[in-house]
Design an enzyme around this catalytic site. Sequence first.
Site, PDB file in Angstrom:
ATOM      1  N   SER A   1      -5.421 -10.199  -3.275  1.00  6.27           N
ATOM      2  CA  SER A   1      -4.417  -9.376  -3.835  1.00  6.27           C
ATOM      3  C   SER A   1      -3.085 -10.236  -3.821  1.00  6.27           C
ATOM      4  O   SER A   1      -2.007  -9.718  -4.717  1.00  6.27           O
ATOM      5  CB  SER A   1      -4.182  -8.216  -3.235  1.00  6.27           C
ATOM      6  OG  SER A   1      -5.190  -7.458  -3.945  1.00  6.27           O
TER       7      SER A   1
ATOM      8  N   LYS B   1       5.981  -4.617  -1.715  1.00  5.92           N
ATOM      9  CA  LYS B   1       4.803  -3.945  -2.213  1.00  5.92           C
ATOM     10  C   LYS B   1       4.953  -2.475  -1.877  1.00  5.92           C
ATOM     11  O   LYS B   1       5.155  -2.249  -0.728  1.00  5.92           O
ATOM     12  CB  LYS B   1       3.490  -4.797  -1.951  1.00  5.92           C
ATOM     13  CG  LYS B   1       2.241  -4.147  -2.591  1.00  5.92           C
ATOM     14  CD  LYS B   1       0.839  -4.884  -2.238  1.00  5.92           C
ATOM     15  CE  LYS B   1      -0.617  -4.139  -2.893  1.00  5.92           C
ATOM     16  NZ  LYS B   1      -1.651  -5.321  -2.385  1.00  5.92           N
TER      17      LYS B   1
ATOM     18  N   SER C   1      -4.072  -6.852  -6.466  1.00  6.34           N
ATOM     19  CA  SER C   1      -3.326  -5.602  -6.426  1.00  6.34           C
ATOM     20  C   SER C   1      -1.726  -5.761  -6.287  1.00  6.34           C
ATOM     21  O   SER C   1      -1.212  -4.919  -6.779  1.00  6.34           O
ATOM     22  CB  SER C   1      -3.830  -4.626  -5.509  1.00  6.34           C
ATOM     23  OG  SER C   1      -3.599  -5.154  -4.265  1.00  6.34           O
TER      24      SER C   1
HETATM   25  N1  GLN Z   1      -9.702  -7.438  -6.365  1.00  8.33           N
HETATM   26  C1  GLN Z   1      -9.898  -7.028  -4.629  1.00  8.33           C
HETATM   27  C2  GLN Z   1     -10.270  -5.584  -4.577  1.00  8.33           C
HETATM   28  O1  GLN Z   1     -10.197  -4.867  -5.415  1.00  8.33           O
HETATM   29  C3  GLN Z   1      -8.847  -7.585  -3.656  1.00  8.33           C
HETATM   30  C4  GLN Z   1      -7.708  -6.620  -3.521  1.00  8.33           C
HETATM   31  C5  GLN Z   1      -7.000  -6.767  -2.632  1.00  8.33           C
HETATM   32  O2  GLN Z   1      -6.856  -7.970  -2.029  1.00  8.33           O
HETATM   33  N2  GLN Z   1      -6.155  -5.846  -2.147  1.00  8.33           N
HETATM   34  O3  GLN Z   1     -10.860  -5.001  -3.442  1.00  8.33           O
END
Ligand code: GLN
Length: 474
Positions: A176, A77, A152
Amino acid sequence: MAKNYTSYSEIKSGLKSGEITAESLVTGYLQQIKAKAHLNVFNEVFEDEALISAKNIDLRIANGTAGKLAGMVIAIKDNICYKGHKVTASSKILKDFTSIYSSTVVERLLAEDAIIIGRCNCDEFAMGAANENSFFGPVKNYADEAHVSGGSSGGSAVAVQAGMCHAAIGTDTGGSVRQPASFCGVIGLKPTYGRISRHGIISYASSFDQVGPLTRSVADAALLLEVLAGADEHDSTVSQMPVPESGSLKKETGKKKIAYLQEALSSPGVNADVKATLTHYIEKLRADGHTVTPISFELLDYLVPTYYILAMAEASSNLARYDGVHYGYRSPNATDLESTYKLSRSEGFGKEVKRRIMLGTFVLSAGYYDAYYAKAQKVRRLIQNETNRLLNNFDFILTPTAPEPAFALGLKEKDPVVTYLYDIFTVQASLAGMPAISLPAGNNSKGLPLGLQLLTKSFDEQALLNFSDYFMQL
Ligand code: GLN
């Protein structure tokens, strides 16, 4: 077309017998990456470098000195630092930033002869659940290109789904790794908070952030956990707890006590296909002799608000470092110190990131701190206590990973609260610090993948992985 191997053990035996080489694997994945470039998975492909390292690894395989991950082609990532390579967190503010050191996870992968093929698109600073918040545009789901990949770590999930690499590394703050894994039909593990070093990971919300693998097999998740986890002198938050060895993954024969969240079946907010899949697996588990009990989590309504208050507060503090002076983008229109800060941040951050910095600053500000931030910390403790209490009575908690399969691109973008609610099932493990895994559980009638999540006690990844492996055979 390159063959898609389910587990690294197949690759390992192919490399050993000479049927394949690391170089031929890389060539195959590069072809897939080119053929599917429109999915927008990679922010950068390390083409030449991956080929060179494959050749070197082939030599090491030949002379018997190759590491545990020899020839495993991995995508990372784009919030994971790799010395001498760009790292952007899919943000304009870091668009031209180059890492000056490598994260511990990258070092551990390379030390075991994994091949890093590129850096994957993600939501900007890992904020999102659809990968639609990237400065570089959304990632498309390979199962249906009109649908989101999840976020994400959307690029990492599609890279594995679409056969562009063997496995990928993502980060999971509130879901994410797990949520895009479920949208894309792959496995996504969020280890216990403190299992894997975050040294060299771009911070979002530091009391939640964890690194996790996205794979096609549970065995590979276990292998990557073994390589990545464990104490690190660069990150004092990493636990000294012994790391489960992937070789010790056992065939699960015991009968388990499993709780499932009954709201997942009764709530109108959960999609019918998701409910049907959960019901189907509950029945299978019961038929196999496990005790599967409905439970209600009384703090359910508080999970998402608690997570977002704390994650935004931490984000507002972590992202203060992007000031147009120390790192990244500096506005060409700045004329003095104040306009350097203001313009660089206004122009450099995207809409969702700015929203979170402002809300996070608000909940931390004098007069609101006690009402929001301090209260959310207390609720977090209650959530941890209650989750621990449940796990004293049950081996695992089973939920869907997400309330719906992947939705159409552009559909939910306009209302952030709607996307925040997508995290309803994933944030409990994040708030409580426990390990959780998303496992593919078939497709709906439109061919969109569905995922189920298992959560267990902190530092019990071994039990989680053993049971997951069995679950995948159900
Ligand atoms: N959807 C969650 C957020 O926007 C989780 C994102 C993540 O785990 N980085 O914070």
